[in-house]
Motif scaffolding. Structure first.
Motif, PDB file in Angstrom:
ATOM      1  N   ALA A 178       0.846  -1.198   0.000  1.00  0.00           N
ATOM      2  CA  ALA A 178       0.000   0.000   0.000  1.00  0.00           C
ATOM      3  C   ALA A 178       0.876   1.241   0.000  1.00  0.00           C
ATOM      4  N   THR A 179       0.347   2.298  -0.590  1.00  0.00           N
ATOM      5  CA  THR A 179       0.991   3.607  -0.553  1.00  0.00           C
ATOM      6  C   THR A 179      -0.022   4.615  -0.015  1.00  0.00           C
ATOM      7  N   GLU A 180       0.459   5.770   0.380  1.00  0.00           N
ATOM      8  CA  GLU A 180      -0.446   6.780   0.928  1.00  0.00           C
ATOM      9  C   GLU A 180      -1.524   7.177  -0.077  1.00  0.00           C
ATOM     10  N   SER A 181      -1.215   7.095  -1.364  1.00  0.00           N
ATOM     11  CA  SER A 181      -2.206   7.475  -2.379  1.00  0.00           C
ATOM     12  C   SER A 181      -3.382   6.489  -2.453  1.00  0.00           C
ATOM     13  N   ASP A 182      -3.259   5.320  -1.824  1.00  0.00           N
ATOM     14  CA  ASP A 182      -4.340   4.321  -1.810  1.00  0.00           C
ATOM     15  C   ASP A 182      -5.383   4.602  -0.735  1.00  0.00           C
ATOM     16  N   PHE A 183      -5.134   5.567   0.139  1.00  0.00           N
ATOM     17  CA  PHE A 183      -5.943   5.652   1.350  1.00  0.00           C
ATOM     18  C   PHE A 183      -7.322   6.277   1.206  1.00  0.00           C
ATOM     19  N   ALA A 184      -7.601   6.960   0.139  1.00  0.00           N
ATOM     20  CA  ALA A 184      -8.992   7.392  -0.064  1.00  0.00           C
ATOM     21  C   ALA A 184      -9.865   6.151  -0.240  1.00  0.00           C
ATOM     22  N   THR A 185      -9.400   5.205  -1.050  1.00  0.00           N
ATOM     23  CA  THR A 185     -10.173   3.985  -1.300  1.00  0.00           C
ATOM     24  C   THR A 185     -10.131   3.046  -0.105  1.00  0.00           C
ATOM     25  N   ILE A 186      -8.980   2.892   0.526  1.00  0.00           N
ATOM     26  CA  ILE A 186      -8.882   2.042   1.717  1.00  0.00           C
ATOM     27  C   ILE A 186      -9.853   2.537   2.785  1.00  0.00           C
ATOM     28  N   THR A 187      -9.913   3.843   2.973  1.00  0.00           N
ATOM     29  CA  THR A 187     -10.818   4.417   3.969  1.00  0.00           C
ATOM     30  C   THR A 187     -12.270   4.115   3.619  1.00  0.00           C
ATOM     31  N   GLN A 188     -12.620   4.175   2.342  1.00  0.00           N
ATOM     32  CA  GLN A 188     -13.990   3.850   1.911  1.00  0.00           C
ATOM     33  C   GLN A 188     -14.314   2.380   2.144  1.00  0.00           C
ATOM     34  N   ILE A 189     -13.369   1.499   1.824  1.00  0.00           N
ATOM     35  CA  ILE A 189     -13.587   0.061   2.030  1.00  0.00           C
ATOM     36  C   ILE A 189     -13.800  -0.228   3.510  1.00  0.00           C
ATOM     37  N   TYR A 190     -12.951   0.349   4.351  1.00  0.00           N
ATOM     38  CA  TYR A 190     -13.088   0.106   5.788  1.00  0.00           C
ATOM     39  C   TYR A 190     -14.402   0.686   6.310  1.00  0.00           C
ATOM     40  N   ALA A 191     -14.753   1.887   5.852  1.00  0.00           N
ATOM     41  CA  ALA A 191     -16.016   2.512   6.285  1.00  0.00           C
ATOM     42  C   ALA A 191     -17.202   1.618   5.953  1.00  0.00           C
ATOM     43  N   HIS A 192     -17.201   1.034   4.775  1.00  0.00           N
ATOM     44  CA  HIS A 192     -18.295   0.132   4.399  1.00  0.00           C
ATOM     45  C   HIS A 192     -18.352  -1.052   5.373  1.00  0.00           C
ATOM     46  N   ASN A 193     -17.188  -1.610   5.708  1.00  0.00           N
ATOM     47  CA  ASN A 193     -17.148  -2.747   6.627  1.00  0.00           C
ATOM     48  C   ASN A 193     -17.586  -2.348   8.035  1.00  0.00           C
ATOM     49  N   VAL A 194     -17.250  -1.145   8.472  1.00  0.00           N
ATOM     50  CA  VAL A 194     -17.697  -0.666   9.779  1.00  0.00           C
ATOM     51  C   VAL A 194     -19.215  -0.543   9.801  1.00  0.00           C
ATOM     52  N   LEU A 195     -19.772   0.060   8.766  1.00  0.00           N
ATOM     53  CA  LEU A 195     -21.201   0.362   8.737  1.00  0.00           C
ATOM     54  C   LEU A 195     -22.093  -0.833   8.414  1.00  0.00           C
ATOM     55  N   HIS A 196     -21.523  -1.858   7.749  1.00  0.00           N
ATOM     56  CA  HIS A 196     -22.358  -2.965   7.282  1.00  0.00           C
ATOM     57  C   HIS A 196     -21.889  -4.352   7.708  1.00  0.00           C
ATOM     58  N   GLY A 197     -20.744  -4.447   8.363  1.00  0.00           N
ATOM     59  CA  GLY A 197     -20.197  -5.757   8.686  1.00  0.00           C
ATOM     60  C   GLY A 197     -19.867  -5.919  10.157  1.00  0.00           C
ATOM     61  N   THR A 198     -19.590  -7.144  10.527  1.00  0.00           N
ATOM     62  CA  THR A 198     -19.221  -7.456  11.903  1.00  0.00           C
ATOM     63  C   THR A 198     -17.775  -7.930  12.020  1.00  0.00           C
ATOM     64  N   GLY A 199     -16.988  -7.748  10.972  1.00  0.00           N
ATOM     65  CA  GLY A 199     -15.578  -8.110  11.014  1.00  0.00           C
ATOM     66  C   GLY A 199     -14.780  -7.148  11.877  1.00  0.00           C
ATOM     67  N   THR A 200     -15.314  -5.962  12.084  1.00  0.00           N
ATOM     68  CA  THR A 200     -14.739  -4.998  13.005  1.00  0.00           C
ATOM     69  C   THR A 200     -15.827  -4.567  13.972  1.00  0.00           C
ATOM     70  N   PHE A 201     -15.465  -4.308  15.198  1.00  0.00           N
ATOM     71  CA  PHE A 201     -16.437  -3.851  16.179  1.00  0.00           C
ATOM     72  C   PHE A 201     -16.474  -2.330  16.254  1.00  0.00           C
ATOM     73  N   ALA A 202     -15.768  -1.645  15.357  1.00  0.00           N
ATOM     74  CA  ALA A 202     -15.881  -0.193  15.278  1.00  0.00           C
ATOM     75  C   ALA A 202     -17.317   0.155  14.908  1.00  0.00           C
ATOM     76  N   LEU A 203     -17.811   1.233  15.465  1.00  0.00           N
ATOM     77  CA  LEU A 203     -19.180   1.647  15.186  1.00  0.00           C
ATOM     78  C   LEU A 203     -19.245   2.884  14.297  1.00  0.00           C
ATOM     79  N   GLU A 204     -18.166   3.666  14.275  1.00  0.00           N
ATOM     80  CA  GLU A 204     -18.076   4.864  13.436  1.00  0.00           C
ATOM     81  C   GLU A 204     -16.823   4.748  12.575  1.00  0.00           C
ATOM     82  N   PRO A 205     -16.940   4.977  11.283  1.00  0.00           N
ATOM     83  CA  PRO A 205     -15.753   4.896  10.420  1.00  0.00           C
ATOM     84  C   PRO A 205     -14.739   5.984  10.762  1.00  0.00           C
ATOM     85  N   PRO A 206     -13.469   5.639  10.806  1.00  0.00           N
ATOM     86  CA  PRO A 206     -12.432   6.645  11.044  1.00  0.00           C
ATOM     87  C   PRO A 206     -12.212   7.496   9.794  1.00  0.00           C
ATOM     88  N   SER A 207     -11.620   8.640   9.996  1.00  0.00           N
ATOM     89  CA  SER A 207     -11.305   9.535   8.881  1.00  0.00           C
ATOM     90  C   SER A 207     -10.120   8.985   8.090  1.00  0.00           C
TER      91      SER A 207
END
Length: 182
Positions: A7-36
């Motif tokens: 990964a490079t820093e330029s990948d993080f807009a998409t990485i953040t979106q992927i993680y946000a989707h998993n936070v909001l719709h999945g149980t693979g993470t127990f985070a409740l709010e997506p990080p910035s």
């Protein structure tokens, strides 16, 4: 064809979106709010300082999944083992991306001289994650009942482990710890 690369820093807009989707719709993470994105970048930089792998799966110049190794716990006595994390973009599960990312992560952590990889799988009903880890040589080593609460239900956590290097009475190398950690 899917490419697995660092990964490079330029990948993080998409990485953040992927993680946000998993936070909001999945149980693979127990985070409740997506990080910035800034928070996700800070986490990435911390992993980089430990010389641990952070990978992306890319198809047609688009990041469609990511995986990384991080300390299982931050105490120096744990420095020879890591925890893996894998997240796949919506629309891409079931295509072997998780296994490809985990396989490469295992290779890099083994080359790095780490001894154990630990999977902490949020939601014992996550059969896909359990299956990917089992296919990559992990064994279930425990369950924490009702370890978290998300989407109106209690969730168990599954622990799975995999040896990376053979057992030795005294480990070699510095693990993930920097020389300043004692």
């Amino acid at each position: 064809m899917t490419e697995i690369r660092a990964a490079t820093e330029s990948d993080f807009a998409t990485i953040t979106q992927i993680y946000a989707h998993n936070v909001l719709h999945g149980t693979g993470t127990f985070a409740l709010e997506p990080p910035s994105q800034d928070e996700m970048l800070a986490r990435f930089r911390q992993i980089e300082t430990m010389r641990l792998p952070y990978l992306v799966a890319v198809e047609n110049d688009e990041v469609i999944g990511f995986a990384y190794a991080s300390p299982f716990r931050d105490r120096p006595g744990y420095k020879y083992g890591v925890e893996d994390s894998i997240y796949i973009a919506p629309g891409y599960p079931g295509r072997g991306l998780g296994k490809a990312l985990l396989t490469r992560l295992i290779e890099l952590c083994t080359e790095r001289g780490l001894y154990t990889m630990i999977a902490v799988i949020g939601d014992a009903e996550n059969g896909a994650s359990v299956g990917v880890h089992r296919a990559c040589g992990f064994e279930q080593t425990g369950i924490l009942p009702r370890a978290g609460y998300k989407f109106g239900r209690w969730l168990d956590v599954v622990f799975m482990t995999r040896d990376l290097l053979p057992y030795t009475p005294k480990p070699q190398g510095d693990g993930w710890a920097s020389p300043s950690v004692t």
